[in-house]
Design a protein around this motif. Structure first.
Motif, PDB file in Angstrom:
ATOM      1  N   CYS A 163       0.829  -1.204   0.000  1.00 16.33           N
ATOM      2  CA  CYS A 163       0.000   0.000   0.000  1.00 16.33           C
ATOM      3  C   CYS A 163       0.868   1.260   0.000  1.00 16.33           C
ATOM      4  O   CYS A 163       1.794   1.396   0.796  1.00 16.33           O
ATOM      5  N   LEU A 165       0.034   4.179   0.880  1.00 20.55           N
ATOM      6  CA  LEU A 165      -0.231   5.065   2.013  1.00 20.55           C
ATOM      7  C   LEU A 165       0.446   4.613   3.296  1.00 20.55           C
ATOM      8  O   LEU A 165       1.015   5.419   4.021  1.00 20.55           O
ATOM      9  N   CYS A 166       0.385   3.318   3.596  1.00 19.38           N
ATOM     10  CA  CYS A 166       0.925   2.866   4.887  1.00 19.38           C
ATOM     11  C   CYS A 166       2.135   1.959   4.722  1.00 19.38           C
ATOM     12  O   CYS A 166       2.827   1.663   5.691  1.00 19.38           O
ATOM     13  N   GLU A 168       2.137  -1.064   4.335  1.00 19.03           N
ATOM     14  CA  GLU A 168       1.843  -2.409   4.842  1.00 19.03           C
ATOM     15  C   GLU A 168       0.657  -2.999   4.078  1.00 19.03           C
ATOM     16  O   GLU A 168      -0.195  -2.274   3.623  1.00 19.03           O
ATOM     17  N   HIS A 175      -8.233  -3.072   1.196  1.00 17.10           N
ATOM     18  CA  HIS A 175      -7.239  -2.529   2.115  1.00 17.10           C
ATOM     19  C   HIS A 175      -7.293  -0.995   2.158  1.00 17.10           C
ATOM     20  O   HIS A 175      -7.379  -0.405   3.225  1.00 17.10           O
ATOM     21  N   CYS A 180      -6.649   0.066   5.875  1.00 23.81           N
ATOM     22  CA  CYS A 180      -5.476   0.936   5.944  1.00 23.81           C
ATOM     23  C   CYS A 180      -5.672   1.938   7.101  1.00 23.81           C
ATOM     24  O   CYS A 180      -6.769   2.456   7.304  1.00 23.81           O
TER      25      CYS A 180
HETATM   26 ZN   LIG Z   1      -2.437   1.014   3.641  1.00 25.73          ZN
END
Ligand SMILES: [Zn+2]
Length: 286
Positions: A163, A165-166, A168, A175, A180
């Protein structure tokens, strides 16, 4: 998934490409993007040239009238407007392989890798949001937005799977918008702001249906639905800015975008013309 989905038509004179059935102007055939209008179409196999560039040329078995049909018609009009026919013949581009060249081995790979996309879910559009937001939600619900996960499933090489954004988890629709931590913080904030009970969505469909299950009615329910849709769209935009422009994502900015864009749209499109910005920020809307 039919093989014709892996060829994208490049319009020339519009003689070969089937207007509804082939993939050409959007990332999905128009029959899937506008299923309600497709049902009304008299000639389902008609070519692009029969529906484009001749003015009003729709052939409906009965005139589009429902809300969804009208929304689809708006969308279709904007699509058709953007198309110009040219003198050269239509061409086909092969999408099954990065090279754009048609190869039997890439067909085989696709046939074995494709998941079942059959989906009978009917999305209830949010009227106070522009078409682009509704179309985005619609495509996301069908897992048709280009998340890393979706691109990897389509054998795109060199796609980072985690991902954006994160960092992870693999970047899927589920997600990005439900698990997320960016999305979770947005939903927490939205619930506090709108004074709606905190929810946890297990799937994207849960999320886009959540307005039905948080004790809201009438206008309040519709506004809340729009806020959820709009938030998904803003999260996706932030994800794209990070991914393609390297712009860091700040939760505060995501939330302030949701509130400011939401204010403009709700006021002009949901008949809240007297709503002031400060009341919107306090969520004092009725
Ligand atoms: Zn994420």
């Amino acid at each position: 998934m039919p093989l014709r989905r892996f060829f994208k038509g490049v319009v020339g004179d519009g003689e070969c490409i089937a207007f509804w059935l082939d993939l050409w102007v959007c990332n999905e055939p128009l029959k899937d993007l506008c299923p309600n209008l497709f049902r009304l179409e008299k000639d389902k196999k008609c070519r692009v040239k029969c529906r484009v560039g001749l003015g009003e040329v729709w052939k409906w078995s009965s005139m589009p009238a429902s809300e969804t049909e009208m929304a689809e018609l708006d969308f279709l009009d904007s699509v058709v407007e953007s198309v110009n026919l040219e003198g050269r013949r239509d061409k086909w581009q092969w999408l099954g392989d990065m090279s754009g060249e048609f190869k039997v081995c890439s067909v085989r790979r696709l046939i074995y890798s494709e998941l079942d996309y059959s989906n009978n879910y009917v999305l209830k559009w949010c009227k106070w949001l522009p078409i682009k937001c509704n179309v985005f939600i619609w495509q996301a619900e069908m897992s048709k937005i280009p998340t890393s996960d979706a691109l990897r499933r389509r054998n795109m090489v060199g796609v980072e799977g985690s991902c954006a954004l994160c960092g992870e988890g693999s970047e899927s629709v589920e997600h990005l918008f439900t698990n997320c931590w960016v999305a979770m913080r947005v939903w927490n904030h939205i619930c506090s702001w709108t004074r709606v009970q905190h929810f946890f969505a297990f799937s994207f469909r849960d999320l886009i249906e959540v307005h039905k299950h948080v004790g809201l009615k009438g206008k309040a329910k519709k506004v809340f639905q729009g806020i959820i849709f709009l938030s998904c769209w803003v999260i996706w935009r932030a994800r794209n800015k990070l991914k393609f422009e390297g712009k860091q994502v700040k939760i505060e900015e995501v939330i302030s975008d949701i509130k400011s864009i939401g204010f403009l749209w709700v006021r002009s499109r949901a008949k809240f013309s007297n709503l002031s910005c400060s009341n919107w920020c306090k969520y004092d809307i009725v």
